[in-house]
Design an enzyme around this catalytic site. Sequence first.
Site, PDB file in Angstrom:
ATOM      1  N   LYS A 181     -13.109  -2.700   2.047  1.00 14.86           N
ATOM      2  CA  LYS A 181     -12.270  -1.751   2.780  1.00 14.86           C
ATOM      3  C   LYS A 181     -12.140  -0.510   1.905  1.00 14.86           C
ATOM      4  O   LYS A 181     -12.225  -0.594   0.688  1.00 14.86           O
ATOM      5  CB  LYS A 181     -10.871  -2.341   2.997  1.00 14.86           C
TER       6      LYS A 181
ATOM      7  N   HIS B  92      -3.533   3.116  -1.255  1.00 10.43           N
ATOM      8  CA  HIS B  92      -3.870   2.463  -2.526  1.00 10.43           C
ATOM      9  C   HIS B  92      -3.770   3.432  -3.686  1.00 10.43           C
ATOM     10  O   HIS B  92      -3.579   3.034  -4.824  1.00 10.43           O
ATOM     11  CB  HIS B  92      -5.271   1.856  -2.462  1.00 10.43           C
TER      12      HIS B  92
ATOM     13  N   HIS C   4      -8.018   3.584   0.147  1.00 11.65           N
ATOM     14  CA  HIS C   4      -7.431   4.735   0.833  1.00 11.65           C
ATOM     15  C   HIS C   4      -6.228   5.286   0.085  1.00 11.65           C
ATOM     16  O   HIS C   4      -5.841   4.786  -0.974  1.00 11.65           O
ATOM     17  CB  HIS C   4      -7.100   4.405   2.281  1.00 11.65           C
TER      18      HIS C   4
HETATM   19  N1  ARG Z   1      -4.725  -6.362  -1.403  1.00 15.22           N
HETATM   20  C1  ARG Z   1      -3.414  -6.138  -0.872  1.00 15.22           C
HETATM   21  C2  ARG Z   1      -3.382  -4.904   0.012  1.00 15.22           C
HETATM   22  O1  ARG Z   1      -4.211  -4.036  -0.125  1.00 15.22           O
HETATM   23  C3  ARG Z   1      -2.388  -5.941  -1.958  1.00 15.22           C
HETATM   24  C4  ARG Z   1      -2.276  -7.087  -2.908  1.00 15.22           C
HETATM   25  C5  ARG Z   1      -0.942  -7.064  -3.539  1.00 15.22           C
HETATM   26  N2  ARG Z   1      -0.780  -8.025  -4.613  1.00 15.22           N
HETATM   27  C6  ARG Z   1      -0.432  -9.288  -4.449  1.00 15.22           C
HETATM   28  N3  ARG Z   1      -0.304 -10.034  -5.536  1.00 15.22           N
HETATM   29  N4  ARG Z   1      -0.214  -9.821  -3.276  1.00 15.22           N
HETATM   30  O2  ARG Z   1      -2.513  -4.790   0.849  1.00 15.22           O
END
Ligand code: ARG
Length: 577
Positions: free
Chosen positions: A126, A132, A129
């Site tokens: 993905k 992030h 963006h």
């Molecule tokens: N990959 C997830 C996202 O982009 C965020 C992960 C956050 N960290 C965690 N330990 N759950 O929404």
Amino acid sequence: MDFRRAIAELLSARTGLPADTLEASVEVPPQFELGDYAFPCFPLAKTLRKAPPAIAAELASKLAEGAPFLDRVQAVGGYLNFFLDRGVFVGTVVADALAAGPRIGATEEGAGKTVIVEFSSPNIAKPFHIGHAFTTILGQSVAKLYTHLGYPVVRMNHLGDYGTQFGKLIVAYGRWGDEAALLEAPIRELLRIYVKFHDEAKADLALETEARARFLALEEGNAPEMALWKRFRDLSLLEFARVYDRMGIAFDNYNGESYYSDRIPAVVDLLRAKGLLEESEGAQVVKLDEEGLPPCIVLKSDGATIYASRDIASALYRKETYGFYKNIYVVGTPQALHFRQVFAVLKKAGFAWADDCVHVGFGLVKFADRKLSTRAGEVIFLDELLAESVAKTREIIDRNAELRGTDMSEEERAEVAEKVGIGAVQYMFLRNGRDRDIVFSWEEMLDFDGETGPYAMYTYARGRSVLRKGALEGASAADATPEDLARMGGDDEAAVARLLYGFGDAVHRAVEANEPFLLTRQVAGIARAFNKFYNNESILSAPDAGLRRARIALTEAVCTALKTGLDLLGIAAVERM
Ligand code: ARG
């Protein structure tokens, strides 16, 4: 020098009370006219058996003696107001800042207390963006701030590299994938087929079923699914690395969600052994009614693991591996409930350290009035955003060069535009409290006179230019004697010094609240105060040699603080712009 402490020690010497207790009562009055510090004598009345105004009057007459840093002490009612000697104050602050150098505001208080800062954590396949971008920039600053206070910091990137969406991608790639496009621009191609999957799945329900089957095959380690997944992951990581490099970010590990998948059975056993697992509509859940939270799903009805179970496994791994003092998750506020559930499950399972897990949330980024989402395909890629910021910065630099003339080479201009353009984006994310939504505006972000990254960076470059000119004339900050430094009693000099003096405190407050903007404000304040001083007073052509030496030292102290401050925000300063 710590002036509050010094005042507490003077009071202690006169009253016989412990300096620590007294120090806690030394206040900073709301207005400068009331002094730099104040001390209410009311709590002393009992011990000293006198009325507070009498205590204040008696102490006031004696305290300033033999304390050169005090100009005078006034008794007003039951209060003591302390006025610092301006010159001594400014001189001491500048000398301390120069002695500290890049370690201005640094301490070792965190030694031996490992802090995990998880940030960025994008999803494989993905786009990285702008949402992030927020966690990436905020997390980097949080990690740097803890490091500045001596905490050993582990930077973790909890990649979203697992989950049912990979079943979807595997199906989609089999049907619509374009090999050449994948190699050319992997994430764009993966996003294209992901969006297509969702469009097609509206009409063709079998797609979702097939995707679930493919994901289960992946979880079982089936070779073809594994190979595709690994390819998606490797190609995505290469793209992420480009953005990280550009922003000077490095991680200690990239243990993403997939890393924890084979630790889930142990988590399930553990929760079951503690009698916490219950069946609900076929799924295995931990009920959290007493906490006022919805149940946390650990295994779905088809037996597949889920986001939350991987987070529980990951927290246990982090504790075992690092014995953390704090485990920080820099993740958007929409996931607040998820983290409350995960932490509550850990607490219920008897892990007291669940209280050391902290979710550091942040608001949304809005751009031209729409929320950013990948599902709808309306995304702004961070790499594109950085490129645009750099290009716009370059235009400004070229325009200024045309207006004022410059001896910067083509190469230097490009390098400066890169750093300032990226610094502008970083600064924008750290300018306000993290819970506030950000409304993106190029004009605001790149305003060289506003409260922006370019403004702070420009101020640093301006100070450095003065110092370079001074050096050509053989002058350096080290030449200033304490007597020279103590001559800086002007309002503008004092305003700069007050902000420099508050630098360490700003770092502390930023760490306590996990709020880098508290340091951003300090950096902005120092820049503003220095520019005012620069516009009102002469540095290199100061009225006499002593004052000139002192002001060069002040300029150097400001540059040191700005450079360290920007660095703690993740921003690389430039020598000229
Ligand atoms: N990959 C997830 C996202 O982009 C965020 C992960 C956050 N960290 C965690 N330990 N759950 O929404």
